[in-house]
Scaffold this active site. Structure first.
Site, PDB file in Angstrom:
ATOM      1  N   HIS A 264      39.092  35.172  42.869  1.00 55.99           N
ATOM      2  CA  HIS A 264      38.736  36.122  41.814  1.00 55.99           C
ATOM      3  C   HIS A 264      39.081  35.480  40.472  1.00 55.99           C
ATOM      4  CE1 HIS A 264      38.850  40.645  40.443  1.00 55.99           C
ATOM      5  NE2 HIS A 264      38.410  39.848  39.474  1.00 55.99           N
TER       6      HIS A 264
ATOM      7  N   HIS B   8      36.856  34.758  36.876  1.00 58.13           N
ATOM      8  CA  HIS B   8      35.618  34.770  36.075  1.00 58.13           C
ATOM      9  C   HIS B   8      35.671  33.492  35.259  1.00 58.13           C
ATOM     10  CE1 HIS B   8      34.900  39.099  36.889  1.00 58.13           C
ATOM     11  NE2 HIS B   8      36.211  39.092  37.034  1.00 58.13           N
TER      12      HIS B   8
ATOM     13  N   HIS C  92      33.643  44.399  42.268  1.00 56.15           N
ATOM     14  CA  HIS C  92      34.832  44.996  41.664  1.00 56.15           C
ATOM     15  C   HIS C  92      34.781  46.494  41.969  1.00 56.15           C
ATOM     16  CE1 HIS C  92      35.149  41.273  39.506  1.00 56.15           C
ATOM     17  NE2 HIS C  92      36.082  41.692  38.675  1.00 56.15           N
TER      18      HIS C  92
ATOM     19  N   GLU D 150      39.511  49.118  40.269  1.00 53.57           N
ATOM     20  CA  GLU D 150      40.374  48.464  39.266  1.00 53.57           C
ATOM     21  C   GLU D 150      40.902  49.582  38.356  1.00 53.57           C
ATOM     22  OE1 GLU D 150      38.335  45.770  36.600  1.00 53.57           O
ATOM     23  OE2 GLU D 150      40.208  44.933  35.792  1.00 53.57           O
TER      24      GLU D 150
ATOM     25  N   ASP E 249      41.902  36.247  37.727  1.00 60.74           N
ATOM     26  CA  ASP E 249      40.910  37.071  37.014  1.00 60.74           C
ATOM     27  C   ASP E 249      40.367  36.355  35.773  1.00 60.74           C
ATOM     28  OD1 ASP E 249      39.274  39.290  36.813  1.00 60.74           O
ATOM     29  OD2 ASP E 249      40.832  40.674  36.142  1.00 60.74           O
ATOM     30  N   ASP E 250      41.063  36.461  34.647  1.00 64.14           N
ATOM     31  CA  ASP E 250      40.629  35.832  33.391  1.00 64.14           C
ATOM     32  C   ASP E 250      41.856  35.148  32.781  1.00 64.14           C
ATOM     33  OD1 ASP E 250      37.800  37.057  33.044  1.00 64.14           O
ATOM     34  OD2 ASP E 250      39.089  38.756  33.534  1.00 64.14           O
TER      35      ASP E 250
HETATM   36  N1  ADE Z   1      34.779  40.715  33.825  1.00 65.70           N
HETATM   37  C1  ADE Z   1      35.736  39.818  33.566  1.00 65.70           C
HETATM   38  N2  ADE Z   1      36.925  40.286  33.945  1.00 65.70           N
HETATM   39  C2  ADE Z   1      36.719  41.510  34.474  1.00 65.70           C
HETATM   40  C3  ADE Z   1      37.553  42.493  35.055  1.00 65.70           C
HETATM   41  N3  ADE Z   1      38.873  42.331  35.167  1.00 65.70           N
HETATM   42  N4  ADE Z   1      36.982  43.638  35.475  1.00 65.70           N
HETATM   43  C4  ADE Z   1      35.670  43.825  35.349  1.00 65.70           C
HETATM   44  N5  ADE Z   1      34.847  42.930  34.819  1.00 65.70           N
HETATM   45  C5  ADE Z   1      35.366  41.777  34.389  1.00 65.70           C
HETATM   46 ZN    ZN Z   2      37.572  40.475  37.727  1.00 64.20          ZN
END
Ligand code: ADE
Ligand code: ZN
Length: 345
Positions: free
Chosen positions: A23, A25, A203, A206, A284-285
């Protein structure tokens, strides 16, 4: 051993674990320094005067407050080389954290709506995948994500644009603003992707309710849930996740930065792991949330008092949940067992 040396030994063990990241992005791995470099290369003026000013803006209150700045950051990506440079920088960081396999999300609609061709995005990422394999020994796959705040027709058009590149893509996913955009909005495009032989993830849970996890499973027929932490509110759903070994790709530092949990010590990952849910740890990011894989692993192990055996289980879960062949899985599991035996864990 003192408590401090025991903790240092556990942290070292966790850092060295071979692991898969499921996971990430790829646009969320763009560090502010690279955003500025690409903006300059492409003649784009950013609305922040400096790297420090941009980084200072990374104070989020929820998912949407993050997405607004994340899409602005991604607007510096124009040429194939930009996508290559972004992905290669991620692979080097992942390799340093002993990630041996990564499945990368990418958001083509963020780029195609600015006039960047699908082929530019995919060719740049694919070239980095090849170099990561040969230079670093990191294997990877690409997962094309549909933006759920856009229409299903837009997603169907995007899948059509990706048709010439399907051999480069392992699956499709669903991301962006969750609440108000339930999985069932994308029933037809997921059915189509399934017909095309693509693997499916989404997703769900969340920020959105457990009902979104149910519909991702039952309507979209996904094989992994991204995040899924709200599932804890529904005992029947938890039971389903446990009995089917449905993986959740959990992102602990993301959940703190986006205020899903107030403190990492309140995160439900340990509870779900101990109930038998196939939870995994992911970043994630990472450029926006303060940590790549090992920062997520170490912070979580410390905050939730996980044992070495539980940390190893999280790494094993990451290989169980990967879209790889049984032979590849057996190879990674042997490597993981060898590693932990050598360290007596
Ligand atoms: N796009 C990038 N990060 C995300 C996240 N945590 N939740 C949903 N979309 C995303
Ligand atoms: Zn994500």
């Amino acid at each position: 051993m003192t408590d401090t040396t025991r903790q240092a030994a556990l942290e070292n063990f966790v850092r060295g674990l071979p692991k898969a990241e499921l996971h990430i992005h790829i646009e969320g791995s763009l560090e502010p320094e690279l955003i500025f470099e690409l903006a300059q290369r492409n003649g784009i003026t950013l609305s922040y005067p400096s790297v420090d000013a941009l980084r200072a803006a990374y104070a989020f209150t929820d998912l949407q407050s993050f997405l607004d700045i994340y899409y602005a950051g991604a607007s510096v990506l124009l040429a194939e080389q930009d996508f290559f440079d972004m992905a290669m920088a991620y692979f080097r960081r992942a390799h340093a954290d002993n990630v041996v396999h990564a499945e990368l999300f990418f958001d083509p609609q963020t780029h195609t709506e600015r006039g960047v061709a699908m082929g530019t995005v995919i060719n740049g990422l694919a070239r980095a995948q090849e170099q990561a394999r040969t230079e670093l020994g990191v294997e990877s796959g690409l997962i094309l994500c549909f933006l759920r705040h856009l229409s299903e027709q837009d997603a169907l058009d995007t899948l059509e644009q990706a048709r010439p590149y399907l051999d480069r893509i392992v699956g499709v996913g669903l991301d962006s603003s969750e609440v108000g955009h339930p999985p069932e909005k994308f029933a037809r495009v997921f059915a189509k992707a399934r017909e095309l032989g693509l693997r499916l993830v989404a997703h769900a849970g969340e920020e959105g309710p457990p009902e979104y996890v149910w519909s991702a499973l039952d309507v979209l027929k996904v094989e992994r849930i991204d995040h899924g932490v709200q599932s804890i509110r529904d005992p029947r759903l938890l039971d389903r996740l446990v009995t089917t070994r449905m993986p959740l790709t959990v992102c602990p530092l993301s959940n703190i930065k986006l205020c899903v949990f107030k403190h990492l010590s309140e995160h439900n990952l340990a509870d779900m792991l101990r109930m038998g849910v196939c939870v995994t740890i992911n970043s994630d990011d990472p450029a926006y949330f303060g940590g790549y894989m090992n920062q997520n692993f170490v912070a979580t192990v410390n905050a939730l008092d996980l044992s070495a055996a539980e940390a190893k289980q999280l790494a094993a879960n990451s290989f169980e949940a990967s879209f790889i062949t049984p032979e590849q899985r057996a190879g990674y599991m042997a490597r993981l067992n060898q590693y932990s035996q050598n360290l007596g864990a």
